[in-house]
Design a protein around this motif. Structure first.
Motif, PDB file in Angstrom:
ATOM      1  N   UNK A 157       0.811  -1.210   0.000  1.00 40.74           N
ATOM      2  CA  UNK A 157       0.000   0.000   0.000  1.00 40.74           C
ATOM      3  C   UNK A 157       0.843   1.258   0.000  1.00 40.74           C
ATOM      4  N   UNK A 158       0.294   2.305  -0.588  1.00 40.40           N
ATOM      5  CA  UNK A 158       0.921   3.627  -0.600  1.00 40.40           C
ATOM      6  C   UNK A 158      -0.155   4.626  -0.190  1.00 40.40           C
ATOM      7  N   UNK A 159       0.143   5.475   0.766  1.00 44.42           N
ATOM      8  CA  UNK A 159      -0.882   6.429   1.173  1.00 44.42           C
ATOM      9  C   UNK A 159      -0.352   7.506   2.079  1.00 44.42           C
ATOM     10  N   UNK A 160      -1.161   8.550   2.253  1.00 48.10           N
ATOM     11  CA  UNK A 160      -0.803   9.652   3.126  1.00 48.10           C
ATOM     12  C   UNK A 160      -1.149   9.345   4.574  1.00 48.10           C
ATOM     13  N   UNK A 161      -0.520  10.062   5.480  1.00 43.60           N
ATOM     14  CA  UNK A 161      -0.737   9.879   6.911  1.00 43.60           C
ATOM     15  C   UNK A 161      -2.026  10.596   7.309  1.00 43.60           C
ATOM     16  N   UNK A 162      -3.147   9.870   7.224  1.00 42.88           N
ATOM     17  CA  UNK A 162      -4.454  10.475   7.459  1.00 42.88           C
ATOM     18  C   UNK A 162      -4.631  10.973   8.885  1.00 42.88           C
ATOM     19  N   UNK A 163      -4.143  10.215   9.852  1.00 41.65           N
ATOM     20  CA  UNK A 163      -4.288  10.627  11.247  1.00 41.65           C
ATOM     21  C   UNK A 163      -3.533  11.926  11.512  1.00 41.65           C
ATOM     22  N   UNK A 164      -2.330  12.031  10.987  1.00 42.88           N
ATOM     23  CA  UNK A 164      -1.561  13.263  11.164  1.00 42.88           C
ATOM     24  C   UNK A 164      -2.237  14.431  10.453  1.00 42.88           C
ATOM     25  N   UNK A 165      -2.855  14.162   9.319  1.00 43.74           N
ATOM     26  CA  UNK A 165      -3.578  15.216   8.617  1.00 43.74           C
ATOM     27  C   UNK A 165      -4.730  15.763   9.443  1.00 43.74           C
ATOM     28  N   UNK A 166      -5.501  14.864  10.077  1.00 44.81           N
ATOM     29  CA  UNK A 166      -6.585  15.310  10.938  1.00 44.81           C
ATOM     30  C   UNK A 166      -6.075  16.093  12.129  1.00 44.81           C
ATOM     31  N   UNK A 167      -4.970  15.644  12.706  1.00 41.35           N
ATOM     32  CA  UNK A 167      -4.395  16.345  13.856  1.00 41.35           C
ATOM     33  C   UNK A 167      -3.917  17.741  13.464  1.00 41.35           C
ATOM     34  N   UNK A 168      -3.259  17.839  12.306  1.00 37.56           N
ATOM     35  CA  UNK A 168      -2.774  19.146  11.839  1.00 37.56           C
ATOM     36  C   UNK A 168      -3.929  20.121  11.620  1.00 37.56           C
ATOM     37  N   UNK A 169      -5.032  19.619  11.076  1.00 39.20           N
ATOM     38  CA  UNK A 169      -6.189  20.483  10.822  1.00 39.20           C
ATOM     39  C   UNK A 169      -6.732  21.066  12.123  1.00 39.20           C
ATOM     40  N   UNK A 170      -6.894  20.215  13.142  1.00 38.70           N
ATOM     41  CA  UNK A 170      -7.435  20.686  14.415  1.00 38.70           C
ATOM     42  C   UNK A 170      -6.430  21.568  15.140  1.00 38.70           C
ATOM     43  N   UNK A 171      -5.163  21.232  15.054  1.00 39.11           N
ATOM     44  CA  UNK A 171      -4.128  22.075  15.668  1.00 39.11           C
ATOM     45  C   UNK A 171      -4.186  23.491  15.103  1.00 39.11           C
ATOM     46  N   UNK A 172      -4.357  23.595  13.799  1.00 35.18           N
ATOM     47  CA  UNK A 172      -4.458  24.901  13.153  1.00 35.18           C
ATOM     48  C   UNK A 172      -5.693  25.661  13.634  1.00 35.18           C
ATOM     49  N   UNK A 200      -9.754  13.786  16.828  1.00 31.67           N
ATOM     50  CA  UNK A 200      -9.889  13.621  18.274  1.00 31.67           C
ATOM     51  C   UNK A 200      -8.566  13.886  18.996  1.00 31.67           C
ATOM     52  N   UNK A 201      -7.479  13.424  18.433  1.00 32.14           N
ATOM     53  CA  UNK A 201      -6.169  13.642  19.056  1.00 32.14           C
ATOM     54  C   UNK A 201      -5.850  15.127  19.120  1.00 32.14           C
ATOM     55  N   UNK A 202      -6.156  15.859  18.033  1.00 34.32           N
ATOM     56  CA  UNK A 202      -5.913  17.296  18.012  1.00 34.32           C
ATOM     57  C   UNK A 202      -6.699  18.018  19.097  1.00 34.32           C
ATOM     58  N   UNK A 203      -7.937  17.599  19.311  1.00 35.01           N
ATOM     59  CA  UNK A 203      -8.752  18.204  20.365  1.00 35.01           C
ATOM     60  C   UNK A 203      -8.130  17.963  21.741  1.00 35.01           C
ATOM     61  N   UNK A 204      -7.741  16.730  22.007  1.00 36.32           N
ATOM     62  CA  UNK A 204      -7.161  16.388  23.306  1.00 36.32           C
ATOM     63  C   UNK A 204      -5.867  17.161  23.537  1.00 36.32           C
ATOM     64  N   UNK A 205      -5.034  17.268  22.504  1.00 37.21           N
ATOM     65  CA  UNK A 205      -3.782  18.014  22.636  1.00 37.21           C
ATOM     66  C   UNK A 205      -4.027  19.482  22.968  1.00 37.21           C
ATOM     67  N   UNK A 206      -5.163  20.005  22.525  1.00 37.01           N
ATOM     68  CA  UNK A 206      -5.506  21.408  22.795  1.00 37.01           C
ATOM     69  C   UNK A 206      -6.259  21.556  24.116  1.00 37.01           C
ATOM     70  N   UNK A 207      -6.412  20.457  24.863  1.00 37.78           N
ATOM     71  CA  UNK A 207      -7.112  20.518  26.137  1.00 37.78           C
ATOM     72  C   UNK A 207      -8.614  20.513  26.016  1.00 37.78           C
ATOM     73  N   UNK A 208      -9.128  20.061  24.866  1.00 43.52           N
ATOM     74  CA  UNK A 208     -10.570  20.024  24.635  1.00 43.52           C
ATOM     75  C   UNK A 208     -11.074  18.588  24.708  1.00 43.52           C
ATOM     76  N   UNK A 209     -12.294  18.414  25.157  1.00 42.20           N
ATOM     77  CA  UNK A 209     -12.905  17.093  25.248  1.00 42.20           C
ATOM     78  C   UNK A 209     -13.747  16.840  23.996  1.00 42.20           C
ATOM     79  N   UNK A 210     -13.454  15.762  23.254  1.00 42.37           N
ATOM     80  CA  UNK A 210     -14.280  15.454  22.072  1.00 42.37           C
ATOM     81  C   UNK A 210     -15.750  15.342  22.448  1.00 42.37           C
TER      82      UNK A 210
END
Length: 329
Positions: A157-172, A200-210
């Motif tokens: 398989x070849x693919x992008x890091x989807x989880x990191x993409x979601x985290x980056x979006x929420x971090x921004x 969800x990971x991005x929310x938790x890192x920002x101190x927010x509850x999903x």
């Protein structure tokens, strides 16, 4: 071919080599044989040639869809990926066989393989077909799938890091002061599930509850996403940002927001995923997670041809990056 050989005064094997452009046949003789063939309307029977050589010189590009059966090839991501794969395949003097498969029963992949219509397969996504792909991976080697590696995966398989993409979006979004961030889309495929995990990971890192109340399920199509977003806004749930699983869904959400009198990004910031051309041309231009599809397509085709040659080429997890535009700042 026998008739051409008799007219040219050569053997059938010489005619075969000449028509295939074999440099072992002198150019003058090759040109003479080609001219005779053209004059008498002879063309190579590619099906018969494929049977003789056990090689089709064709690559199958497969789009497997199950729960996303309504997704069109005109979807911006699919359209770009098909085009980039086709470019890479034709550079290698192979033809492309495109097949959109709506998966309804077991054995669909085995039937494609057993048809022997292609020398190798490239699958754009895997839907929820991990088991089907694993079932053929040990015996059918010339296959590469677009999709980041999953636990227990045995195929290439070849693919992008989807989880990191979601985290980056929420971090921004949280860095810009947004706190009520909705997730728009289903998490029913491996790629979408990883994007939701990153959200969800991005929310938790920002101190927010999903908050489950901020998860808005919707199918991939623009009209379905527009309807889902319209219904969500009508419930009056407070939000100040949206992370959508795709650009198609993000653009549909922006349409629903505009009709509800909500400004983007003033009232609600919006981030998509795929960095598609329609997103870049939207008003305002859409912030989106970018996967380099040019590199991804080239890598998929390179790996496939290596596997067709007998190599045990392994998959690749490609990095992603957030492209910030006016929809979120």
């Amino acid at each position: 071919m026998a008739d051409i050989a008799r007219m040219a005064g050569v053997s059938i094997s010489t005619v075969s080599r000449a028509l295939a452009g074999n440099p072992l046949i002198p150019k003058t003789l090759r040109d003479q044989i080609v001219q005779i063939a053209q004059t008498h309307g002879y063309v190579v029977n590619q099906s018969a040639r494929s049977l003789r050589l056990r090689k089709t010189e064709t690559i199958g590009v497969i789009i497997p869809l199950a729960d996303e059966a309504g997704q069109l090839i005109a979807d911006p991501f699919l359209l770009e990926m098909v085009g980039r794969l086709a470019d890479e395949i034709t550079l290698r003097n192979y033809s492309v066989l495109l097949n959109k498969v709506v998966v309804k029963e077991a054995g669909w992949l085995e039937r494609i393989i057993q048809s022997h219509r292609a020398d190798g397969l490239l699958l754009i996504g895997r839907s929820a077909q991990q088991a089907a792909l694993n079932s053929v991976a040990d015996t059918y080697r010339p296959m590469v799938v677009w999709g980041a590696p999953l636990p227990g995966q045995r195929y290439c398989g070849v693919g992008g890091d989807n989880a990191e993409g979601g985290r980056l979006a929420v971090e921004h979004l949280t860095a810009g002061g947004r706190r009520r961030i909705a997730f728009l889309g289903e998490a029913d495929t491996p790629e979408a599930a990883r994007r939701f995990e990153g959200y969800q990971k991005g929310l938790v890192e920002a101190g927010l509850t999903p908050d489950p109340a901020l998860v808005v399920p919707t199918a991939q199509g623009a009209e379905a996403a527009y309807a889902a977003m319209t219904a969500f806004l009508a419930r009056g749930v407070a939000i100040d940002a949206i992370f959508a699983r795709s650009d198609v869904i993000a653009l549909a959400a922006m349409r629903a927001l505009a009709e509800a009198g909500r400004s983007v990004p003033g009232d609600v910031a919006v981030v998509g995923f795929d960095d598609s051309v329609p997103g870049r041309l939207a008003t305002p231009p859409l912030t989106s997670v970018r996967k380099d599809l040019e590199v991804g397509a080239r890598t998929m085709v390179d790996l496939l041809f290596r596997r067709m040659a007998g190599e045990d080429a392994t998959g690749v997890l490609a990095p992603v990056r957030l492209v910030v535009r006016e929809s979120s700042v």
